[in-house]
Write a protein that holds these residues in place. Structure first.
Motif, PDB file in Angstrom:
ATOM      1  N   VAL A 175       0.834  -1.209   0.000  1.00  0.00           N
ATOM      2  CA  VAL A 175       0.000   0.000   0.000  1.00  0.00           C
ATOM      3  C   VAL A 175       0.864   1.253   0.000  1.00  0.00           C
ATOM      4  O   VAL A 175       0.643   2.186  -0.790  1.00  0.00           O
ATOM      5  CB  VAL A 175      -0.948  -0.004   1.215  1.00  0.00           C
ATOM      6  N   THR A 176       1.867   1.310   0.869  1.00  0.00           N
ATOM      7  CA  THR A 176       2.679   2.517   0.941  1.00  0.00           C
ATOM      8  C   THR A 176       3.608   2.663  -0.268  1.00  0.00           C
ATOM      9  O   THR A 176       3.947   3.778  -0.660  1.00  0.00           O
ATOM     10  CB  THR A 176       3.514   2.545   2.226  1.00  0.00           C
ATOM     11  N   SER A 177       3.992   1.556  -0.863  1.00  0.00           N
ATOM     12  CA  SER A 177       4.801   1.643  -2.079  1.00  0.00           C
ATOM     13  C   SER A 177       3.988   2.271  -3.208  1.00  0.00           C
ATOM     14  O   SER A 177       4.473   3.154  -3.931  1.00  0.00           O
ATOM     15  CB  SER A 177       5.299   0.254  -2.485  1.00  0.00           C
ATOM     16  N   LEU A 178       2.752   1.838  -3.352  1.00  0.00           N
ATOM     17  CA  LEU A 178       1.872   2.417  -4.374  1.00  0.00           C
ATOM     18  C   LEU A 178       1.587   3.885  -4.071  1.00  0.00           C
ATOM     19  O   LEU A 178       1.654   4.745  -4.953  1.00  0.00           O
ATOM     20  CB  LEU A 178       0.565   1.630  -4.437  1.00  0.00           C
ATOM     21  N   LEU A 179       1.261   4.167  -2.823  1.00  0.00           N
ATOM     22  CA  LEU A 179       0.957   5.537  -2.427  1.00  0.00           C
ATOM     23  C   LEU A 179       2.167   6.439  -2.625  1.00  0.00           C
ATOM     24  O   LEU A 179       2.055   7.561  -3.135  1.00  0.00           O
ATOM     25  CB  LEU A 179       0.509   5.562  -0.967  1.00  0.00           C
ATOM     26  N   GLY A 180       3.339   5.941  -2.221  1.00  0.00           N
ATOM     27  CA  GLY A 180       4.545   6.732  -2.381  1.00  0.00           C
ATOM     28  C   GLY A 180       4.851   7.026  -3.836  1.00  0.00           C
ATOM     29  O   GLY A 180       5.257   8.143  -4.184  1.00  0.00           O
ATOM     30  N   GLY A 181       4.665   6.031  -4.712  1.00  0.00           N
ATOM     31  CA  GLY A 181       4.905   6.248  -6.133  1.00  0.00           C
ATOM     32  C   GLY A 181       4.006   7.324  -6.711  1.00  0.00           C
ATOM     33  O   GLY A 181       4.440   8.164  -7.506  1.00  0.00           O
TER      34      GLY A 181
ATOM     35  N   PHE B 166      10.184  13.620  -2.565  1.00  0.00           N
ATOM     36  CA  PHE B 166      10.494  12.279  -2.083  1.00  0.00           C
ATOM     37  C   PHE B 166      11.123  12.274  -0.695  1.00  0.00           C
ATOM     38  O   PHE B 166      11.071  11.280   0.009  1.00  0.00           O
ATOM     39  CB  PHE B 166      11.453  11.580  -3.051  1.00  0.00           C
ATOM     40  N   ARG B 167      11.703  13.390  -0.263  1.00  0.00           N
ATOM     41  CA  ARG B 167      12.444  13.422   1.007  1.00  0.00           C
ATOM     42  C   ARG B 167      11.546  13.089   2.193  1.00  0.00           C
ATOM     43  O   ARG B 167      11.941  12.349   3.102  1.00  0.00           O
ATOM     44  CB  ARG B 167      13.086  14.794   1.202  1.00  0.00           C
ATOM     45  N   VAL B 168      10.334  13.624   2.191  1.00  0.00           N
ATOM     46  CA  VAL B 168       9.432  13.377   3.311  1.00  0.00           C
ATOM     47  C   VAL B 168       9.076  11.896   3.413  1.00  0.00           C
ATOM     48  O   VAL B 168       8.910  11.357   4.511  1.00  0.00           O
ATOM     49  CB  VAL B 168       8.156  14.241   3.176  1.00  0.00           C
ATOM     50  N   LEU B 169       8.978  11.209   2.265  1.00  0.00           N
ATOM     51  CA  LEU B 169       8.670   9.778   2.290  1.00  0.00           C
ATOM     52  C   LEU B 169       9.805   8.997   2.946  1.00  0.00           C
ATOM     53  O   LEU B 169       9.563   8.035   3.680  1.00  0.00           O
ATOM     54  CB  LEU B 169       8.434   9.257   0.871  1.00  0.00           C
ATOM     55  N   LEU B 170      11.037   9.399   2.665  1.00  0.00           N
ATOM     56  CA  LEU B 170      12.181   8.709   3.252  1.00  0.00           C
ATOM     57  C   LEU B 170      12.237   8.911   4.767  1.00  0.00           C
ATOM     58  O   LEU B 170      12.551   7.985   5.523  1.00  0.00           O
ATOM     59  CB  LEU B 170      13.477   9.204   2.604  1.00  0.00           C
TER      60      LEU B 170
ATOM     61  N   VAL C 161       3.268  -1.832  10.887  1.00  0.00           N
ATOM     62  CA  VAL C 161       4.120  -0.659  11.107  1.00  0.00           C
ATOM     63  C   VAL C 161       5.429  -0.804  10.332  1.00  0.00           C
ATOM     64  O   VAL C 161       5.874   0.125   9.644  1.00  0.00           O
ATOM     65  CB  VAL C 161       4.394  -0.470  12.613  1.00  0.00           C
ATOM     66  N   LEU C 162       6.055  -1.976  10.437  1.00  0.00           N
ATOM     67  CA  LEU C 162       7.295  -2.204   9.699  1.00  0.00           C
ATOM     68  C   LEU C 162       7.053  -2.158   8.195  1.00  0.00           C
ATOM     69  O   LEU C 162       7.848  -1.567   7.444  1.00  0.00           O
ATOM     70  CB  LEU C 162       7.888  -3.565  10.083  1.00  0.00           C
ATOM     71  N   GLY C 163       5.965  -2.759   7.736  1.00  0.00           N
ATOM     72  CA  GLY C 163       5.658  -2.765   6.307  1.00  0.00           C
ATOM     73  C   GLY C 163       5.456  -1.369   5.741  1.00  0.00           C
ATOM     74  O   GLY C 163       5.878  -1.077   4.616  1.00  0.00           O
ATOM     75  N   ILE C 164       4.814  -0.494   6.506  1.00  0.00           N
ATOM     76  CA  ILE C 164       4.617   0.889   6.054  1.00  0.00           C
ATOM     77  C   ILE C 164       5.974   1.552   5.815  1.00  0.00           C
ATOM     78  O   ILE C 164       6.192   2.213   4.794  1.00  0.00           O
ATOM     79  CB  ILE C 164       3.798   1.678   7.092  1.00  0.00           C
ATOM     80  N   GLY C 165       6.877   1.378   6.758  1.00  0.00           N
ATOM     81  CA  GLY C 165       8.200   1.977   6.600  1.00  0.00           C
ATOM     82  C   GLY C 165       8.958   1.407   5.414  1.00  0.00           C
ATOM     83  O   GLY C 165       9.545   2.153   4.622  1.00  0.00           O
ATOM     84  N   MET C 166       8.928   0.093   5.256  1.00  0.00           N
ATOM     85  CA  MET C 166       9.645  -0.540   4.159  1.00  0.00           C
ATOM     86  C   MET C 166       9.087  -0.110   2.814  1.00  0.00           C
ATOM     87  O   MET C 166       9.830   0.106   1.847  1.00  0.00           O
ATOM     88  CB  MET C 166       9.568  -2.062   4.291  1.00  0.00           C
ATOM     89  N   GLY C 167       7.768   0.013   2.710  1.00  0.00           N
ATOM     90  CA  GLY C 167       7.146   0.411   1.453  1.00  0.00           C
ATOM     91  C   GLY C 167       7.548   1.798   1.010  1.00  0.00           C
ATOM     92  O   GLY C 167       7.781   2.058  -0.179  1.00  0.00           O
ATOM     93  N   PHE C 168       7.647   2.731   1.955  1.00  0.00           N
ATOM     94  CA  PHE C 168       8.070   4.086   1.612  1.00  0.00           C
ATOM     95  C   PHE C 168       9.537   4.145   1.205  1.00  0.00           C
ATOM     96  O   PHE C 168       9.937   4.997   0.408  1.00  0.00           O
ATOM     97  CB  PHE C 168       7.845   5.024   2.806  1.00  0.00           C
TER      98      PHE C 168
ATOM     99  N   ALA D 216      19.137   4.835  10.080  1.00  0.00           N
ATOM    100  CA  ALA D 216      18.426   5.148   8.835  1.00  0.00           C
ATOM    101  C   ALA D 216      17.713   6.487   8.935  1.00  0.00           C
ATOM    102  O   ALA D 216      17.580   7.213   7.938  1.00  0.00           O
ATOM    103  CB  ALA D 216      17.431   4.037   8.503  1.00  0.00           C
ATOM    104  N   ILE D 217      17.251   6.823  10.115  1.00  0.00           N
ATOM    105  CA  ILE D 217      16.586   8.114  10.299  1.00  0.00           C
ATOM    106  C   ILE D 217      17.558   9.252  10.018  1.00  0.00           C
ATOM    107  O   ILE D 217      17.214  10.246   9.355  1.00  0.00           O
ATOM    108  CB  ILE D 217      16.011   8.219  11.726  1.00  0.00           C
ATOM    109  N   VAL D 218      18.779   9.106  10.514  1.00  0.00           N
ATOM    110  CA  VAL D 218      19.806  10.122  10.270  1.00  0.00           C
ATOM    111  C   VAL D 218      20.095  10.239   8.777  1.00  0.00           C
ATOM    112  O   VAL D 218      20.185  11.342   8.228  1.00  0.00           O
ATOM    113  CB  VAL D 218      21.093   9.772  11.042  1.00  0.00           C
ATOM    114  N   ALA D 219      20.244   9.091   8.099  1.00  0.00           N
ATOM    115  CA  ALA D 219      20.531   9.106   6.660  1.00  0.00           C
ATOM    116  C   ALA D 219      19.406   9.771   5.881  1.00  0.00           C
ATOM    117  O   ALA D 219      19.656  10.496   4.910  1.00  0.00           O
ATOM    118  CB  ALA D 219      20.745   7.672   6.166  1.00  0.00           C
ATOM    119  N   ALA D 220      18.164   9.547   6.295  1.00  0.00           N
ATOM    120  CA  ALA D 220      17.032  10.155   5.593  1.00  0.00           C
ATOM    121  C   ALA D 220      17.051  11.676   5.709  1.00  0.00           C
ATOM    122  O   ALA D 220      16.727  12.385   4.744  1.00  0.00           O
ATOM    123  CB  ALA D 220      15.717   9.602   6.150  1.00  0.00           C
ATOM    124  N   PHE D 221      17.440  12.198   6.865  1.00  0.00           N
ATOM    125  CA  PHE D 221      17.499  13.643   7.031  1.00  0.00           C
ATOM    126  C   PHE D 221      18.657  14.263   6.248  1.00  0.00           C
ATOM    127  O   PHE D 221      18.602  15.444   5.892  1.00  0.00           O
ATOM    128  CB  PHE D 221      17.625  13.996   8.524  1.00  0.00           C
ATOM    129  N   VAL D 222      19.707  13.489   5.980  1.00  0.00           N
ATOM    130  CA  VAL D 222      20.846  14.008   5.218  1.00  0.00           C
ATOM    131  C   VAL D 222      20.465  14.253   3.759  1.00  0.00           C
ATOM    132  O   VAL D 222      20.976  15.179   3.109  1.00  0.00           O
ATOM    133  CB  VAL D 222      22.031  13.016   5.312  1.00  0.00           C
TER     134      VAL D 222
END
Length: 535
Positions: free
Chosen positions: A345-351, A360-364, A396-403, A510-516
């Motif tokens: 679901v989140t992969s489709l939504l993110g796309g 895309f940054r907010v999704l990461l 919860v984990l799946g939502i994160g992985m999909g994004f 990963a949170i730190v990497a996403a903010f970079v």
């Protein structure tokens, strides 16, 4: 001659003159012909079959793993069935990417499918754990070319800004793989044999080969260059040494033993030599210049951590579901649906969001927070955790992985020029696979150590050794004396908790990497990477 053509001349050869035909190919690489949607859909059909093959494998094998390990014996070697595959994939990925760049993607892509099918057939015939681990490595060599080849071809034919338009095609593969894979693996294990978890790849692979042969029309490119086999060898030594270091340390050998210290030193030396070789070789496997891009480097780090989390979840969740929660192999496939559904679901939504907004940054950032939270929640599962509760944790984990999964690849491809698309896609796939390999080996070591320690505390050293080293499938649990069964279930629970807790700690990075990562404009054509824009 233009500066661009001059760069391409250097990439082809420093001594061989460029013929008119070669120059035409180079011009095509820099300014590709715009394809019609119908042409893209036709090519995507073959890619979908190949990606289905790659996605299905670990998902099918995951639910069959407890039975496989139980039948062949050696619970302590559970992680190596996955690690051998992931390690071989990691080593082979940059080689396949470079071969595709040099000799054209279609033929190289089909060759990787053939090797994957050979490894699948041999894995199904394995008679012991040693054979299975070796055959899985052969399968992994072929798998290294599947995902990187598909991603590079997509990057060649579809500009980043338009890629979301074709997201529905990839989405057609994902529900089949994410939902059908665990179900199919469980069904085959319960009703036929775990060996069919490997044999099922053969008809799918043959179909993919036929479709690709007749439908995928790509330019036949052959550049005069050599594969950096020295670099490939050093990379293989570095990854293998590091994986063995994390897998054997504290279990097979003490951390201070000469074997573990030697592996650590070998990993460092091989890595240093690999980096030095990549700076001087004409056609590097992993062009270090790509890492000058801040977004590329951060996205690669995020890709590594995503692979770490995904492989760990798929490997250890079926163990918990079948041994502790009492699910059959088929049922454990059903119990993975919350994880796979959240990813879908989140992969489709993110796309769709990326296509409409270009952001895309907010999704990461959101995805990395959800991934860390999901792993943290899974680390709290106990003997009495219900299937509903664990299912919610998996969502919860799946939502994160999909994004994260597809968005990180998009950032990687958008950070480089088209001539480096194969190398960039290969680097992303390589680091995701290395993350999976190290994740499974390191988490597997922690899982095994905690499981063994718990069994030893409850059953003594002799009793614990008999349980972990013997042939014990989930179906045999009911035949064990109640104290032994309860001790084994408690040990598995303790091992799973430890594995997911450390995975959650790693995921915080990963949170730190996403903010970079910086927000940049997505390309609408095969042009140069854009500068950062206001987020």
């Amino acid at each position: 001659m233009t500066e661009t053509t001059g760069r391409h001349r250097a990439a082809v050869s420093t001594t061989t003159p460029i013929t008119q035909g070669e120059q035409a190919v180079l011009d095509t690489l820099e300014e590709p012909r715009q394809r019609t949607p119908r042409e893209i859909y036709t090519i995507m059909g073959g890619l979908m079959l190949a990606m289905l093959l790659a996605m299905l494998d670990n998902l099918i094998v995951g639910t069959a793993m407890p039975t496989i390990v139980g039948e062949l014996g050696g619970l302590a070697h559970l992680s190596w069935v996955v690690t051998a595959y992931a390690l071989a994939t990691a080593v082979a990925t940059p080689i396949w990417a470079k071969l595709g760049d040099l000799w054209g993607r279609k033929g190289v892509f089909m060759a990787s499918i053939v090797i994957f099918l050979i490894g699948s057939a041999m894995s199904g015939l394995a008679q012991n754990m040693g054979e299975l681990i070796g055959f899985r490595a052969i399968q992994g060599i072929g798998a290294g070319g599947l995902m990187v080849g598909a991603m590079a071809i997509i990057g060649d034919i579809v500009p980043p800004r338009d890629r979301g338009r074709y997201q529905g095609l990839m989405a057609a593969v994902m529900p089949i793989a994410f939902i059908g894979g665990p179900l199919l693996g469980g069904f085959l294990t319960d009703n036929l044999s775990w060996r069919w978890a490997f044999y099922i790849n053969i008809p799918l692979g043959i179909l993919a080969l036929v479709v690709i042969w007749f439908t995928m029309k790509l330019p036949a490119v052959r550049r005069q260059a050599k594969i950096d086999w020295r670099g490939a060898g050093l990379l293989a030594v570095a990854i293998s040494s590091l994986t063995l270091f994390t897998s054997w340390g504290g279990t097979e050998y003490a951390w201070a033993s000469w074997q573990i210290v030697g592996l650590g030193v070998l990993a460092v030396v091989a890595t240093v030599l690999f980096i030095r070789s990549q700076r001087t070789v004409a056609e590097p496997i992993l062009p270090l210049g790509l890492f000058r891009s801040r977004n590329f480097t951060a996205a690669i780090a995020l890709t590594f951590l995503t692979g770490f989390a995904l492989f760990g979840a798929v490997t250890f969740l079926p163990q918990y579901q079948q041994i502790v929660q009492g699910a059959s192999a088929t049922s454990s496939g059903l119990l993975l649906l919350p994880l796979m559904g959240g990813m879908l679901v989140t992969s489709l939504l993110g796309g769709q969001l990326v296509t409409r907004t270009g952001r895309f940054r907010v999704l990461l950032i959101v995805g990395s927070f959800f991934m860390a939270a999901g792993l943290g929640l899974l680390s709290t599962m106990g003997l009495g955790t219900t299937q509903l509760t664990s299912g919610l944790f998996m969502v919860v984990l799946g939502i994160g992985m999909g994004f994260l999964m597809q968005t990180t690849m998009l950032v990687v491809q958008n950070s480089v020029g088209r001539k480096d698309m194969g190398a960039a896609s290969g680097a992303a796939t390589l680091f995701r696979t290395i993350g999976g390999s190290l994740g499974v080996s390191l988490l597997g070591t922690l899982y095994t150590a905690r499981l063994t320690s718990s069994l030893t505390d409850r059953l003594g050293a002799t009793g614990g050794g008999q349980v972990t080293g013997g042939q014990l499938t989930p179906a045999m649990l009911s035949q064990l004396p109640a104290p032994v069964r309860e001790a084994f279930q408690a040990a598995v629970t303790s091992g799973v908790q430890t594995a997911f807790l450390w995975a959650a700690v790693v995921a915080v990075v990963a949170i730190v990497a996403a903010f970079v990562i910086q927000q940049v404009a997505l390309r609408s054509a095969a042009d140069t990477p854009k500068e950062p824009v206001a987020a």
